[in-house]
Design an enzyme around this catalytic site. Structure first.
Site, PDB file in Angstrom:
ATOM      1  N   LYS A 147     -14.847   0.653  10.124  1.00  0.00           N
ATOM      2  CA  LYS A 147     -14.048   1.083   9.168  1.00  0.00           C
ATOM      3  C   LYS A 147     -13.359  -0.496   9.194  1.00  0.00           C
ATOM      4  CE  LYS A 147     -12.419   4.972  12.184  1.00  0.00           C
ATOM      5  NZ  LYS A 147     -11.833   4.971  12.563  1.00  0.00           N
ATOM      6  N   GLU A 169     -19.214  -7.224   5.225  1.00  0.00           N
ATOM      7  CA  GLU A 169     -18.137  -7.011   6.951  1.00  0.00           C
ATOM      8  C   GLU A 169     -16.995  -7.510   7.367  1.00  0.00           C
ATOM      9  OE1 GLU A 169     -17.827  -5.147   9.606  1.00  0.00           O
ATOM     10  OE2 GLU A 169     -19.522  -5.102  11.024  1.00  0.00           O
ATOM     11  N   ASP A 194     -19.935 -11.366  15.385  1.00  0.00           N
ATOM     12  CA  ASP A 194     -18.987 -12.046  16.754  1.00  0.00           C
ATOM     13  C   ASP A 194     -20.002 -12.252  16.981  1.00  0.00           C
ATOM     14  OD1 ASP A 194     -17.489 -12.103  18.876  1.00  0.00           O
ATOM     15  OD2 ASP A 194     -17.396 -10.364  19.046  1.00  0.00           O
ATOM     16  N   LYS A 254     -17.210 -15.553  13.925  1.00  0.00           N
ATOM     17  CA  LYS A 254     -16.730 -16.770  15.369  1.00  0.00           C
ATOM     18  C   LYS A 254     -18.051 -16.793  15.544  1.00  0.00           C
ATOM     19  CE  LYS A 254     -14.208 -12.589  17.223  1.00  0.00           C
ATOM     20  NZ  LYS A 254     -13.212 -11.946  17.939  1.00  0.00           N
ATOM     21  N   VAL A 267      -8.915 -11.119  17.204  1.00  0.00           N
ATOM     22  CA  VAL A 267      -7.947 -11.117  15.569  1.00  0.00           C
ATOM     23  C   VAL A 267      -7.308  -9.721  15.211  1.00  0.00           C
ATOM     24  CG1 VAL A 267      -7.856 -13.460  14.933  1.00  0.00           C
ATOM     25  CG2 VAL A 267      -9.937 -11.315  13.943  1.00  0.00           C
ATOM     26  N   ASP A 305      -8.784  -4.251  13.786  1.00  0.00           N
ATOM     27  CA  ASP A 305      -8.289  -3.326  14.636  1.00  0.00           C
ATOM     28  C   ASP A 305      -8.060  -4.003  16.281  1.00  0.00           C
ATOM     29  OD1 ASP A 305     -10.372  -2.415  15.291  1.00  0.00           O
ATOM     30  OD2 ASP A 305     -10.004  -0.656  16.048  1.00  0.00           O
TER      31      ASP A 305
HETATM   32  P1  IMP Z   1     -20.519  -7.788  16.799  1.00  0.00           P
HETATM   33  O1  IMP Z   1     -21.814  -6.841  16.779  1.00  0.00           O
HETATM   34  O2  IMP Z   1     -20.646  -8.722  17.573  1.00  0.00           O
HETATM   35  O3  IMP Z   1     -21.266  -9.303  15.723  1.00  0.00           O
HETATM   36  O4  IMP Z   1     -19.553  -6.566  16.165  1.00  0.00           O
HETATM   37  C1  IMP Z   1     -19.258  -7.127  15.144  1.00  0.00           C
HETATM   38  C2  IMP Z   1     -18.160  -5.715  15.141  1.00  0.00           C
HETATM   39  O5  IMP Z   1     -16.549  -5.843  16.454  1.00  0.00           O
HETATM   40  C3  IMP Z   1     -16.774  -6.055  14.348  1.00  0.00           C
HETATM   41  O6  IMP Z   1     -17.377  -5.338  12.568  1.00  0.00           O
HETATM   42  C4  IMP Z   1     -15.391  -5.668  14.674  1.00  0.00           C
HETATM   43  O7  IMP Z   1     -15.359  -4.217  14.709  1.00  0.00           O
HETATM   44  C5  IMP Z   1     -14.876  -6.009  16.009  1.00  0.00           C
HETATM   45  N1  IMP Z   1     -14.939  -7.261  16.565  1.00  0.00           N
HETATM   46  C6  IMP Z   1     -15.610  -8.836  16.353  1.00  0.00           C
HETATM   47  N2  IMP Z   1     -14.421  -9.106  17.112  1.00  0.00           N
HETATM   48  C7  IMP Z   1     -13.447  -8.956  16.767  1.00  0.00           C
HETATM   49  C8  IMP Z   1     -12.234  -8.701  16.632  1.00  0.00           C
HETATM   50  O8  IMP Z   1     -11.943 -10.351  17.252  1.00  0.00           O
HETATM   51  N3  IMP Z   1     -11.397  -8.671  16.289  1.00  0.00           N
HETATM   52  C9  IMP Z   1     -11.812  -6.982  15.615  1.00  0.00           C
HETATM   53  N4  IMP Z   1     -12.263  -6.418  15.460  1.00  0.00           N
HETATM   54  C10 IMP Z   1     -13.710  -7.310  16.032  1.00  0.00           C
END
Ligand code: IMP
Length: 179
Positions: free
Chosen positions: A41, A97, A101, A129, A152, A158
């Site tokens: 979302k 997106e 992260d 990040k 954040v 969220d």
């Molecule tokens: P990844 O697969 O670790 O890159 O995660 C991506 C998802 O994690 C994002 O689409 C967010 O929904 C969530 N996410 C990662 N960092 C944050 C943050 O700082 N705040 C809120 N959601 C985050």
């Protein structure tokens, strides 16, 4: 906002950056009939602003994937909860997106779309990040802002389904996460 959150990026700053990203994407995708895929979302707020800043025709689609539970730490495992409605075969896909992260969610989605025959898959993320990137994690092709390793919220992002409607991006203080 309770007033305790630290604003990292104001709504005005975000608006200006999204406008520039829209221009870049217009130049890159004019005549390519791209499919802009919103990763639900979190990306929905950014997506709505971004597509209106793109001046060439785009088609919409939505996926939902999750690598986070309701906390602030990734589970590391990605699940596809909703697939695109239309086939991505032969399409130029732009994955939109909220934040990259570890990059695992986007690496998974990119791999999936390429396996399904997408002609190209680019990633456009409001936030990046890079210090959190996991081995094999995806890199974004278009990034709004690069930020430090902070949790954040706002502008779609969220914490346990809260704060998505904040117009700015703010840092969530540890005491509000109850972790
Ligand atoms: P990844 O697969 O670790 O890159 O995660 C991506 C998802 O994690 C994002 O689409 C967010 O929904 C969530 N996410 C990662 N960092 C944050 C943050 O700082 N705040 C809120 N959601 C985050």
């Amino acid at each position: 906002m309770t007033g305790k959150k630290k604003v990292l990026l104001s709504a005005r700053k975000i608006r200006a950056r999204v406008k520039r990203l829209g221009k870049q994407l217009t130049a890159a995708y004019a005549g390519k009939d791209p499919l802009f895929v919103c990763v639900l979302k979190g990306a929905c707020v950014f997506y709505a602003d971004l597509v209106r800043a793109v001046r060439c025709p785009v088609q919409f689609d939505f996926v939902q994937a999750s690598s986070y539970g309701s906390g602030t730490v990734s589970s590391g495992e990605v699940r596809l909860e909703k697939a695109t409605d239309q086939p991505v075969e032969g399409r130029h896909v732009v994955l939109v997106e909220d934040i990259v992260d570890t990059g695992r969610t986007l690496a998974y989605l990119k791999r999936l779309f390429l396996q399904q025959g997408a002609r190209s898959v680019a990633i456009c993320a409001l936030l990046d990040k890079p210090s959190r990137r996991a081995a094999g994690g995806a890199q974004a092709d278009y990034v709004g802002f690069t930020i430090a390793d902070r949790f954040v919220v706002g502008c779609g992002l969220d914490y346990a389904e809260r704060f998505r409607n904040l117009p700015a991006i703010a840092e969530l203080p540890a005491e509000e996460t109850h972790e």
